[in-house]
Write a protein that holds these residues in place. Structure first.
Motif, mmCIF file in Angstrom:
data_model
loop_
_atom_site.group_PDB
_atom_site.id
_atom_site.type_symbol
_atom_site.label_atom_id
_atom_site.label_comp_id
_atom_site.label_asym_id
_atom_site.label_seq_id
_atom_site.Cartn_x
_atom_site.Cartn_y
_atom_site.Cartn_z
ATOM 1 N N PHE A 261 0.819 -1.212 0.000
ATOM 2 C CA PHE A 261 0.000 0.000 0.000
ATOM 3 C C PHE A 261 0.855 1.266 0.000
ATOM 4 O O PHE A 261 0.451 2.287 -0.553
ATOM 5 C CB PHE A 261 -1.045 -0.014 1.126
ATOM 6 C CG PHE A 261 -0.542 0.154 2.538
ATOM 7 C CD1 PHE A 261 -0.012 1.348 2.989
ATOM 8 C CD2 PHE A 261 -0.675 -0.886 3.449
ATOM 9 C CE1 PHE A 261 0.409 1.511 4.299
ATOM 10 C CE2 PHE A 261 -0.270 -0.738 4.769
ATOM 11 C CZ PHE A 261 0.285 0.462 5.191
ATOM 12 N N TYR A 266 -0.683 4.955 -0.590
ATOM 13 C CA TYR A 266 -1.754 5.072 0.391
ATOM 14 C C TYR A 266 -1.165 5.377 1.772
ATOM 15 O O TYR A 266 -0.378 4.579 2.298
ATOM 16 C CB TYR A 266 -2.575 3.776 0.437
ATOM 17 C CG TYR A 266 -3.392 3.581 -0.821
ATOM 18 C CD1 TYR A 266 -4.699 4.046 -0.904
ATOM 19 C CD2 TYR A 266 -2.841 2.968 -1.943
ATOM 20 C CE1 TYR A 266 -5.441 3.887 -2.069
ATOM 21 C CE2 TYR A 266 -3.570 2.806 -3.106
ATOM 22 C CZ TYR A 266 -4.866 3.267 -3.166
ATOM 23 O OH TYR A 266 -5.590 3.120 -4.324
ATOM 24 N N ILE A 268 -1.668 4.947 4.882
ATOM 25 C CA ILE A 268 -2.357 4.212 5.942
ATOM 26 C C ILE A 268 -1.379 4.023 7.111
ATOM 27 O O ILE A 268 -0.294 3.454 6.924
ATOM 28 C CB ILE A 268 -2.859 2.861 5.412
ATOM 29 C CG1 ILE A 268 -3.855 3.090 4.267
ATOM 30 C CG2 ILE A 268 -3.503 2.046 6.530
ATOM 31 C CD1 ILE A 268 -4.274 1.820 3.552
ATOM 32 N N VAL A 363 -8.636 -2.233 7.684
ATOM 33 C CA VAL A 363 -8.984 -1.712 6.366
ATOM 34 C C VAL A 363 -9.561 -2.871 5.571
ATOM 35 O O VAL A 363 -8.895 -3.886 5.348
ATOM 36 C CB VAL A 363 -7.751 -1.127 5.644
ATOM 37 C CG1 VAL A 363 -8.113 -0.716 4.223
ATOM 38 C CG2 VAL A 363 -7.190 0.058 6.408
ATOM 39 N N ALA A 367 -9.223 -0.260 -2.665
ATOM 40 C CA ALA A 367 -8.194 0.780 -2.658
ATOM 41 C C ALA A 367 -8.728 1.904 -3.536
ATOM 42 O O ALA A 367 -8.869 1.742 -4.754
ATOM 43 C CB ALA A 367 -6.882 0.219 -3.204
ATOM 44 N N PHE A 375 -8.140 -4.197 -0.269
ATOM 45 C CA PHE A 375 -7.386 -4.331 0.978
ATOM 46 C C PHE A 375 -8.200 -5.116 2.009
ATOM 47 O O PHE A 375 -9.416 -4.953 2.124
ATOM 48 C CB PHE A 375 -7.065 -2.956 1.571
ATOM 49 C CG PHE A 375 -6.117 -2.117 0.757
ATOM 50 C CD1 PHE A 375 -5.123 -2.695 -0.012
ATOM 51 C CD2 PHE A 375 -6.206 -0.725 0.784
ATOM 52 C CE1 PHE A 375 -4.234 -1.915 -0.745
ATOM 53 C CE2 PHE A 375 -5.331 0.061 0.061
ATOM 54 C CZ PHE A 375 -4.339 -0.525 -0.712
ATOM 55 N N SER A 412 -10.527 2.553 3.024
ATOM 56 C CA SER A 412 -9.102 2.876 2.959
ATOM 57 C C SER A 412 -8.826 4.365 2.916
ATOM 58 O O SER A 412 -7.706 4.798 3.187
ATOM 59 C CB SER A 412 -8.454 2.205 1.735
ATOM 60 O OG SER A 412 -8.991 2.749 0.526
#
Length: 416
Positions: A261, A266, A268, A363, A367, A375, A412
């Motif tokens: 990710f 992303y 996260i 999550v 995505a 995810f 996400s």
């Protein structure tokens, strides 16, 4: 090679996702760089934790935080060298653990927790894994009367959730666990949570689910998730038997999910809570009949096929730092005061990594910037518990079915 969906990660979450996708008519390839059922899916306490309706929050009590700061606790430990590395996650975790945010997290997680036993039961029956599962709950044990009284009051406050409990005085506890010490220095009271189930070999349970997946026509391939490339409608991964391609790919890599990710941009905030376990033989005449949590020291003793498994609490350290067994040694010293453990079964303790999000929920879903990328990670302490339920939810989203729970809390794009 082609499939409808590639699932990356053959732990309990990935395998459950693959099974549910398969049940909805998709051809699925399950890819992992090692044998299924290893990693975090092997090393947990074996609890299908139906009673854990309130997530594990960062402590808000100053006294508790100061006790942890001394770094002498058996339930939480940190590596001083890694404080700067873990500080951003800990700050977000603390902020999300306010009473208001904890209530939001509790509501978000409740549907998955409530579905945990039923979703497992269906897979257990289909996989022929009944011999690995016990339906006698687990016991929260206390050595301090004031902590016991507070826990009983807290359990009473959970009555709206319909959980079944038995409050045990020392005599009632001793009737269930005659080998565990009671009286001075021992257990003064306990709460028997009756709804959860326990697993005597979590790794083997995952492998049974994998065999069910294969029996139903699924493919299990050795490959490295880091080789993922492409974009919808053609994602591909390199495996030992060649490239596999599919229009959809699911990242269910647990603590290794950041490998992908982050590469795809992303932000996260996945954190890692490390933990240890070791198995011990019991001397003749000594028994442990239920999984038992020493609530004041933060370790679990669980009867497993390999012996009694002692699992530690949380260690905050860089994921790649070598094992430091001081926390396990502290827990073992305390456990031996309650139960006469024999010799360790393994020469070396096991070290695992729990993937956690600061808002205490995983999550699960699309995505949001990449079509066909999905995810399913960040299950913290509850990967075994909610793996099948989260796998069902993700499979319903991938296939366009009506989701059985509201997926919004697990999006996400909730992180900024």
């Amino acid at each position: 090679m082609k499939a409808d969906v590639i699932v990356l990660g053959a732990g309990i979450v990935g395998v459950s996702t693959a099974l549910h996708l398969q049940a909805l008519g998709r051809s699925v390839a399950l890819v992992d760089r090692g044998p299924p059922g290893g990693g975090t899916s092997y090393g947990n306490a074996g609890l299908i934790e139906r009673s854990s309706v309130v997530p594990y929050a960062f402590p808000r009590s100053l006294a508790t935080v100061l006790r942890y700061a001394l770094n002498r606790s058996s339930d939480v430990r940190y590596d001083l060298r890694d404080l700067l590395h873990v500080a951003p996650f800990l700050f977000r975790y603390w902020r999300q653990s306010s009473p208001g945010n904890l209530a939001i997290a509790t509501r978000a997680m409740l549907p998955l927790i409530e579905a945990s036993v039923a979703e497992h039961d269906a897979l257990i029956a289909a996989a022929g894994a009944d011999d690995l599962v016990r339906a006698d709950g687990w016991i929260a044990a206390f050595k301090s009367p004031h902590r016991f009284d507070a826990a009983v009051a807290e359990a009473a406050g959970l009555s709206p959730y319909g959980l079944r409990t038995a409050i045990l005085d020392p005599a009632a506890f001793a009737a269930l666990e005659p080998s565990v010490r009671t009286g001075s220095g021992g257990v003064c009271g306990a709460i028997h949570w009756l709804d959860p189930k326990t697993v005597t070999d979590p790794g083997e349970l995952t492998r049974r689910y994998v065999r069910l997946f294969e029996q139903r026509g699924g493919r299990v391939l050795l490959g490295d998730a880091a080789s993922l490339s492409g974009a919808a409608p053609r994602w591909s991964v390199t495996t030992e038997t060649g490239e596999i391609a599919a229009p959809d790919v699911v990242v269910a890599l647990g603590p290794q999910s950041a490998l992908l990710f982050r590469r795809f941009g992303y932000p996260i905030p996945l954190g890692i809570k490390r933990g240890y376990h070791r198995h011990y033989a019991l001397p003749g005449g000594v028994s442990l009949r239920h999984a038992m949590v020493d609530e004041e020291a933060g370790y679990v003793l669980a009867p497993m096929r390999q012996g009694v498994r002692l699992t530690t609490g949380i260690e905050f350290a860089h994921p790649d730092r070598p094992a430091d067994t001081r926390q396990l040694a502290r827990a073992e010293r305390l456990a031996r005061r309650l139960l006469p453990l024999g010799e360790p079964v393994e020469a070396t303790p096991w070290l695992g990594r729990r993937p956690c999000l600061p808002d205490m929920r995983p999550v699960i879903g699309a995505a949001h910037r990449h079509a066909g990328l999905w995810f399913n990670f960040g299950h913290a302490h509850h990967g075994l518990t909610i793996g099948p339920a989260s796998g069902r939810l993700l499979a319903e989203l991938v296939t366009g079915q009506a989701p059985f729970v509201d997926p919004a809390p697990y999006r996400s794009d909730r992180f900024r």
